[in-house]
Design an enzyme around this catalytic site. Sequence first.
Site, PDB file in Angstrom:
ATOM      1  N   ASP A   1      -5.696   0.874 -11.093  1.00  0.00           N
ATOM      2  CA  ASP A   1      -4.388   1.546 -11.035  1.00  0.00           C
ATOM      3  C   ASP A   1      -3.936   1.929 -12.448  1.00  0.00           C
ATOM      4  OD1 ASP A   1      -4.051  -1.165 -11.702  1.00  0.00           O
ATOM      5  OD2 ASP A   1      -2.235  -1.411 -10.498  1.00  0.00           O
TER       6      ASP A   1
ATOM      7  N   ILE B   1       0.879  -1.173   0.000  1.00  0.00           N
ATOM      8  CA  ILE B   1       0.000   0.000   0.000  1.00  0.00           C
ATOM      9  C   ILE B   1       0.917   1.224   0.000  1.00  0.00           C
ATOM     10  CG2 ILE B   1      -1.750   1.320   1.246  1.00  0.00           C
ATOM     11  CD1 ILE B   1      -2.663  -1.295   2.551  1.00  0.00           C
TER      12      ILE B   1
ATOM     13  N   ASP C   1       3.992   0.723 -16.039  1.00  0.00           N
ATOM     14  CA  ASP C   1       3.977   0.615 -14.575  1.00  0.00           C
ATOM     15  C   ASP C   1       4.709  -0.662 -14.164  1.00  0.00           C
ATOM     16  OD1 ASP C   1       3.354   0.306 -11.859  1.00  0.00           O
ATOM     17  OD2 ASP C   1       1.343   1.127 -12.090  1.00  0.00           O
TER      18      ASP C   1
HETATM   19  N1  ATP Z   1      10.003   1.594  -0.720  1.00  0.00           N
HETATM   20  C1  ATP Z   1       9.638   0.467  -1.348  1.00  0.00           C
HETATM   21  N2  ATP Z   1       8.830  -0.410  -0.711  1.00  0.00           N
HETATM   22  C2  ATP Z   1       8.459  -1.544  -1.323  1.00  0.00           C
HETATM   23  N3  ATP Z   1       8.831  -1.886  -2.555  1.00  0.00           N
HETATM   24  C3  ATP Z   1       9.640  -1.071  -3.231  1.00  0.00           C
HETATM   25  C4  ATP Z   1      10.072   0.151  -2.673  1.00  0.00           C
HETATM   26  N4  ATP Z   1      10.860   0.756  -3.584  1.00  0.00           N
HETATM   27  C5  ATP Z   1      10.922  -0.052  -4.650  1.00  0.00           C
HETATM   28  N5  ATP Z   1      10.221  -1.164  -4.451  1.00  0.00           N
HETATM   29  C6  ATP Z   1      10.049  -2.267  -5.412  1.00  0.00           C
HETATM   30  O1  ATP Z   1       8.800  -2.061  -6.046  1.00  0.00           O
HETATM   31  C7  ATP Z   1       8.187  -3.298  -6.400  1.00  0.00           C
HETATM   32  C8  ATP Z   1       6.723  -3.231  -6.046  1.00  0.00           C
HETATM   33  O2  ATP Z   1       6.170  -2.221  -6.820  1.00  0.00           O
HETATM   34  P1  ATP Z   1       4.877  -1.402  -6.433  1.00  0.00           P
HETATM   35  O3  ATP Z   1       4.962  -1.040  -5.010  1.00  0.00           O
HETATM   36  O4  ATP Z   1       4.749  -0.364  -7.455  1.00  0.00           O
HETATM   37  O5  ATP Z   1       3.756  -2.455  -6.730  1.00  0.00           O
HETATM   38  P2  ATP Z   1       2.790  -3.312  -5.815  1.00  0.00           P
HETATM   39  O6  ATP Z   1       1.935  -2.491  -4.950  1.00  0.00           O
HETATM   40  O7  ATP Z   1       3.561  -4.400  -5.192  1.00  0.00           O
HETATM   41  O8  ATP Z   1       1.968  -4.004  -6.912  1.00  0.00           O
HETATM   42  P3  ATP Z   1       0.963  -3.440  -7.954  1.00  0.00           P
HETATM   43  O9  ATP Z   1       0.869  -1.974  -7.788  1.00  0.00           O
HETATM   44  O10 ATP Z   1       1.538  -3.872  -9.264  1.00  0.00           O
HETATM   45  O11 ATP Z   1      -0.272  -4.167  -7.650  1.00  0.00           O
HETATM   46  C9  ATP Z   1       8.967  -4.392  -5.689  1.00  0.00           C
HETATM   47  O12 ATP Z   1       9.673  -5.140  -6.677  1.00  0.00           O
HETATM   48  C10 ATP Z   1       9.974  -3.653  -4.811  1.00  0.00           C
HETATM   49  O13 ATP Z   1      11.249  -4.253  -4.904  1.00  0.00           O
HETATM   50  C1  PAU Z   2      -2.583  -5.780 -13.678  1.00  0.00           C
HETATM   51  C2  PAU Z   2      -2.642  -5.287 -12.252  1.00  0.00           C
HETATM   52  C3  PAU Z   2      -2.411  -6.448 -11.286  1.00  0.00           C
HETATM   53  C4  PAU Z   2      -1.508  -4.264 -12.069  1.00  0.00           C
HETATM   54  O1  PAU Z   2      -1.479  -3.784 -10.775  1.00  0.00           O
HETATM   55  C5  PAU Z   2      -3.991  -4.587 -11.947  1.00  0.00           C
HETATM   56  O2  PAU Z   2      -4.160  -3.501 -12.790  1.00  0.00           O
HETATM   57  C6  PAU Z   2      -5.162  -5.523 -12.103  1.00  0.00           C
HETATM   58  O3  PAU Z   2      -5.438  -6.323 -11.251  1.00  0.00           O
HETATM   59  N1  PAU Z   2      -5.894  -5.402 -13.247  1.00  0.00           N
HETATM   60  C7  PAU Z   2      -7.079  -6.200 -13.561  1.00  0.00           C
HETATM   61  C8  PAU Z   2      -6.901  -6.920 -14.847  1.00  0.00           C
HETATM   62  C9  PAU Z   2      -6.783  -6.010 -16.070  1.00  0.00           C
HETATM   63  O4  PAU Z   2      -6.374  -4.839 -15.963  1.00  0.00           O
HETATM   64  O5  PAU Z   2      -7.109  -6.473 -17.154  1.00  0.00           O
HETATM   65  K     K Z   3       0.600  -0.267  -9.378  1.00  0.00           K
END
Ligand code: ATP
Ligand code: PAU
Ligand code: K
Length: 249
Positions: free
Chosen positions: A102, A12, A122
């Site tokens: 997102d 988060i 992203d």
């Molecule tokens: N401060 C941080 N805390 C956690 N993860 C980090 C941080 N900085 C870089 N990262 C990297 O970012 C990646 C996770 O990315 P991000 O937080 O954007 O996505 P998420 O919330 O895990 O997933 P998504 O948004 O795709 O559902 C991990 O590979 C991690 O190594």
């Molecule tokens: C692809 C992720 C996991 C990226 O965070 C998210 O945007 C998601 O769950 N999307 C739903 C599937 C789609 O975008 O088609």
């Molecule tokens: K994201």
Amino acid sequence: MILELDCGNSFIKWRVLSAELGALVAEGVVDSDGALVDSLRSLEKISLGKCRLVSVRTEDETNLLIGLLRREFGISVVCASPAREMSGVTNGYDDYERLGLDRWLAMLGGFHLAKGACLVLDFGTAVTADFISADGEHLGGFICPGMPLMRNQLRTHTRKIRYGDLAAERALTSQAPGRNTAEAVERGCSLMLRGFVLTQLEMARSYWGDDYRVFITGGDAELVSDVAPEARIVSDLVFVGLAIACPLS
Ligand SMILES: Nc1ncnc2c1ncn2[C@@H]1O[C@H](COP(=O)(O)OP(=O)(O)OP(=O)(O)O)[C@@H](O)[C@H]1O
Ligand SMILES: CC(C)(CO)[C@@H](O)C(=O)NCCC(=O)O
Ligand SMILES: [K+]
């Protein structure tokens, strides 16, 4: 003050803005609802008034978090919801509600900043690419595993790929062929992401020539930034879109 949340699959991302000027007061990344409450409680001299959030989690998980925030901080919470069209951007999915929120917000943010054709990339748990034409039409996009998923699949489905976080971090100081497991895997996966970016850039060029902008966001944005020198890294792109989708009046 305004609390903003981007609830991804692994983390988060949160930040607090001042209600008047919208200036950044505090921010962080946490791995659970409980850790979020702890982080927010530890902020001094901050009284939260409102919250806006985007979530790609299940409705149940998101509702639990919303209930928790209401109870703990007594704040009103608004949640980004799917739309067929917003702020000049048209959702390109056959079923617009299925597009990850997102992605949708990052697209709104990107189109707002570009004021023209753009490619939004992203790099989170999953990696996504989305193409938005100059007239705001979302042409569609791509989803593939991000760095954490690629690395974990190799760890889970092989017996001898094992290494720690420190080795992983050290491995990424170079792109040369790896001379140990950590280097081989980390650099291999990083090359997959970089190759992905180059292909997206080629596709964007085939659509729009030189007339487009590239935005890169997500926790692993830095891993690919040097293969797209023309790209702008906007780590808060989802929040830019969140403010557009959920104005707090
Ligand atoms: N401060 C941080 N805390 C956690 N993860 C980090 C941080 N900085 C870089 N990262 C990297 O970012 C990646 C996770 O990315 P991000 O937080 O954007 O996505 P998420 O919330 O895990 O997933 P998504 O948004 O795709 O559902 C991990 O590979 C991690 O190594
Ligand atoms: C692809 C992720 C996991 C990226 O965070 C998210 O945007 C998601 O769950 N999307 C739903 C599937 C789609 O975008 O088609
Ligand atoms: K994201």
